[in-house]
Write a protein that holds these residues in place. Structure first.
Motif, mmCIF file in Angstrom:
data_model
loop_
_atom_site.group_PDB
_atom_site.id
_atom_site.type_symbol
_atom_site.label_atom_id
_atom_site.label_comp_id
_atom_site.label_asym_id
_atom_site.label_seq_id
_atom_site.Cartn_x
_atom_site.Cartn_y
_atom_site.Cartn_z
ATOM 1 N N ASP A 65 -90.878 -69.740 38.917
ATOM 2 C CA ASP A 65 -90.525 -68.871 40.042
ATOM 3 C C ASP A 65 -91.710 -68.748 40.994
ATOM 4 O OD1 ASP A 65 -89.288 -67.043 41.721
ATOM 5 O OD2 ASP A 65 -89.693 -65.327 40.428
ATOM 6 N N LYS A 66 -91.930 -69.796 41.778
ATOM 7 C CA LYS A 66 -93.036 -69.762 42.734
ATOM 8 C C LYS A 66 -92.778 -68.767 43.866
ATOM 9 C CE LYS A 66 -94.897 -74.359 41.821
ATOM 10 N NZ LYS A 66 -95.273 -75.682 42.375
ATOM 11 N N GLN A 67 -91.524 -68.535 44.174
ATOM 12 C CA GLN A 67 -91.185 -67.638 45.281
ATOM 13 C C GLN A 67 -91.724 -66.235 45.037
ATOM 14 O OE1 GLN A 67 -87.014 -67.441 46.213
ATOM 15 N NE2 GLN A 67 -87.267 -65.898 47.804
ATOM 16 N N ASP A 75 -83.452 -64.891 35.643
ATOM 17 C CA ASP A 75 -82.216 -65.098 34.893
ATOM 18 C C ASP A 75 -82.098 -66.586 34.582
ATOM 19 O OD1 ASP A 75 -79.765 -64.926 33.719
ATOM 20 O OD2 ASP A 75 -78.648 -64.535 35.568
ATOM 21 N N ILE A 76 -82.481 -66.962 33.385
ATOM 22 C CA ILE A 76 -82.550 -68.355 33.007
ATOM 23 C C ILE A 76 -82.143 -68.485 31.544
ATOM 24 C CG2 ILE A 76 -85.005 -68.119 32.411
ATOM 25 C CD1 ILE A 76 -85.440 -71.003 33.326
ATOM 26 N N SER A 77 -81.454 -69.555 31.218
ATOM 27 C CA SER A 77 -81.020 -69.741 29.837
ATOM 28 C C SER A 77 -82.229 -70.020 28.944
ATOM 29 C CB SER A 77 -80.041 -70.900 29.739
ATOM 30 O OG SER A 77 -80.691 -72.136 29.954
ATOM 31 N N SER A 78 -82.055 -69.760 27.661
ATOM 32 C CA SER A 78 -83.131 -70.026 26.713
ATOM 33 C C SER A 78 -83.521 -71.499 26.724
ATOM 34 C CB SER A 78 -82.698 -69.605 25.302
ATOM 35 O OG SER A 78 -82.477 -68.211 25.241
ATOM 36 N N HIS A 109 -98.019 -65.790 31.863
ATOM 37 C CA HIS A 109 -98.318 -65.132 33.134
ATOM 38 C C HIS A 109 -97.237 -64.120 33.528
ATOM 39 C CE1 HIS A 109 -99.185 -64.688 37.470
ATOM 40 N NE2 HIS A 109 -97.899 -64.916 37.668
ATOM 41 N N GLY A 110 -97.672 -63.074 34.198
ATOM 42 C CA GLY A 110 -96.788 -62.190 34.946
ATOM 43 C C GLY A 110 -95.667 -61.568 34.141
ATOM 44 N N ALA A 111 -94.443 -61.704 34.650
ATOM 45 C CA ALA A 111 -93.284 -61.095 33.999
ATOM 46 C C ALA A 111 -93.073 -61.638 32.596
ATOM 47 C CB ALA A 111 -92.032 -61.319 34.845
ATOM 48 N N LEU A 112 -93.380 -62.905 32.393
ATOM 49 C CA LEU A 112 -93.244 -63.489 31.058
ATOM 50 C C LEU A 112 -94.194 -62.794 30.088
ATOM 51 C CD1 LEU A 112 -92.060 -65.659 29.174
ATOM 52 C CD2 LEU A 112 -93.864 -67.205 29.975
ATOM 53 N N TYR A 113 -95.438 -62.601 30.492
ATOM 54 C CA TYR A 113 -96.428 -61.909 29.668
ATOM 55 C C TYR A 113 -95.931 -60.505 29.300
ATOM 56 C CZ TYR A 113 -101.098 -60.127 28.341
ATOM 57 O OH TYR A 113 -102.175 -59.572 27.672
ATOM 58 N N ASN A 114 -95.434 -59.795 30.301
ATOM 59 C CA ASN A 114 -94.991 -58.413 30.072
ATOM 60 C C ASN A 114 -93.782 -58.353 29.146
ATOM 61 O OD1 ASN A 114 -97.017 -57.413 31.760
ATOM 62 N ND2 ASN A 114 -95.715 -57.518 33.581
ATOM 63 N N LEU A 115 -92.831 -59.251 29.314
ATOM 64 C CA LEU A 115 -91.640 -59.237 28.460
ATOM 65 C C LEU A 115 -91.951 -59.655 27.030
ATOM 66 C CD1 LEU A 115 -88.968 -60.696 30.911
ATOM 67 C CD2 LEU A 115 -89.108 -58.354 30.055
ATOM 68 N N LEU A 116 -92.966 -60.489 26.862
ATOM 69 C CA LEU A 116 -93.345 -60.907 25.511
ATOM 70 C C LEU A 116 -93.946 -59.762 24.704
ATOM 71 C CD1 LEU A 116 -94.819 -64.440 26.256
ATOM 72 C CD2 LEU A 116 -92.848 -63.930 24.803
#
Length: 246
Positions: A65-67, A75-78, A109-116
Motif C-alpha cells: 500500500d504505497k498510497q 483488505d487483502i486475502s491471506s 512496518h506500519g499497520a502490519l506491525y501494529n496488527l501483529l
C-alpha cells in the motif's frame, strides 16, 4: 551484573533524504522493500550506505500500500498477503546478496506491525513466511504481542523493540498517529521517555502509568521531522550511560 547492550535502529530507504546522516548514529536499519515504499534503486542505495557505515541490515516489509505508506490496514486475502510479503522479502534478499550484504533481521512496518501485536492469525501468517524462508533472521517485535508469543512458540529469535519517539498506551500498543500525543517531538523528551526503559525496565504510558518493558532495540523513525537531532542525542546518551550500542 551483565553489561547492557542496546541496538539503535531506524526505518530508512523511505525517500526522506537523510539516510546517510542517520547511519552515523544507529547500529541497525530497516530498509523499505517495496510494500509501502521502495524499489531496486532505493534498496541498493540504502544497502550500500549501511555497508559503508557497518550498520546491520534488516528488511522492512508491509502491507502492499504505497498510497497510504503502509499505515492503514488493507483488505487483502491471506494468500495474497503472504505472496506479497514473500515477494518483498525475496526481492530485498536478492538485492542484498548482489551487494554482498547479510540479512540480520526483519521488522514489519506500519499497520502490519501494529496488527501483529494483537492478531494471532496474522502473526502465524507472517511467521509462515519468515520462519520458512528466512529462519536465521531475527524478528524485531513489539512487547507483549501476539507476534512475540507465536514466534517464541515456533522457535524464532526475537528482539523486543521500543520506539524512542512514540508514546504508548497501557497495553503497550502505540498511541495512534491520529491522536495529538502520539509522536514525541524533541530530543529532550525522547531521552526522558527512553531512560527509564533502559535503566529501570519500565515505561511511563500516555495515561501516566508505569509498565514493565526491557527493549533490546530502540527505534528512531527516519521520517520524524527531528530524526537526526533525536538519533544523535540518543546515541550520545546511551554511550554516556556506559551502555554499549550494538
Amino acid at each position: 551484573m551483565q553489561h547492557k547492550i542496546i541496538d539503535i535502529n531506524s526505518d530508512l530507504g523511505e525517500g526522506m533524504g537523510n539516510d546517510a546522516e542517520m547511519m552515523r548514529f544507529i547500529s541497525s536499519c530497516n530498509i523499505a522493500c517495496g510494500g509501502h515504499y521502495g524499489d531496486e534503486t532505493s534498496m541498493s542505495k540504502t544497502i550500500r550506505l549501511a555497508l559503508d557505515h557497518n550498520v546491520r541490515i534488516g528488511a522492512h516489509p508491509s502491507f502492499p500500500d504505497k498510497q497510504n505508506f503502509g499505515r492503514l490496514p488493507v483488505d487483502i486475502s491471506s494468500e495474497d498477503l503472504k505472496a506479497s510479503l514473500y515477494e518483498q522479502l525475496l526481492d530485498f534478499k536478492s538485492i542484498l546478496d548482489s551487494e554482498g550484504g547479510k540479512l540480520h533481521h526483519i521488522k514489519p512496518h506500519g499497520a502490519l506491525y501494529n496488527l501483529l501485536k494483537m492478531d494471532m492469525d496474522l502473526a502465524d501468517l507472517f511467521l509462515d513466511v519468515t520462519c520458512k524462508y528466512f529462519p536465521k533472521s531475527i524478528l524485531y517485535v513489539s512487547p507483549d504481542s501476539s507476534i512475540l508469543e507465536r514466534a517464541e512458540h515456533r522457535g524464532a529469535r526475537c528482539w523486543i523493540e521500543a520506539f524512542a519517539d512514540r508514546n504508548y498506551n497501557d497495553d503497550l500498543s502505540l498511541v495512534p498517529r491520529s491522536q495529538p500525543d502520539a509522536v514525541i517531538e524533541n530530543a529532550a523528551a525522547v531521552l526522558a521517555h527512553v531512560n527509564p526503559m533502559i535503566l529501570k525496565g519500565h515505561i511511563k504510558t500516555v495515561s501516566g502509568n508505569r509498565k514493565s518493558i526491557s527493549p533490546r532495540t530502540l527505534c528512531v523513525h527516519g521520517d520524524h521531522p527531528n530524526a537526526l537531532e533525536i538519533a544523535r542525542a540518543l546515541n550520545m546518551n546511551v554511550k554516556e550511560l556506559n551502555i554499549t550500542i550494538g
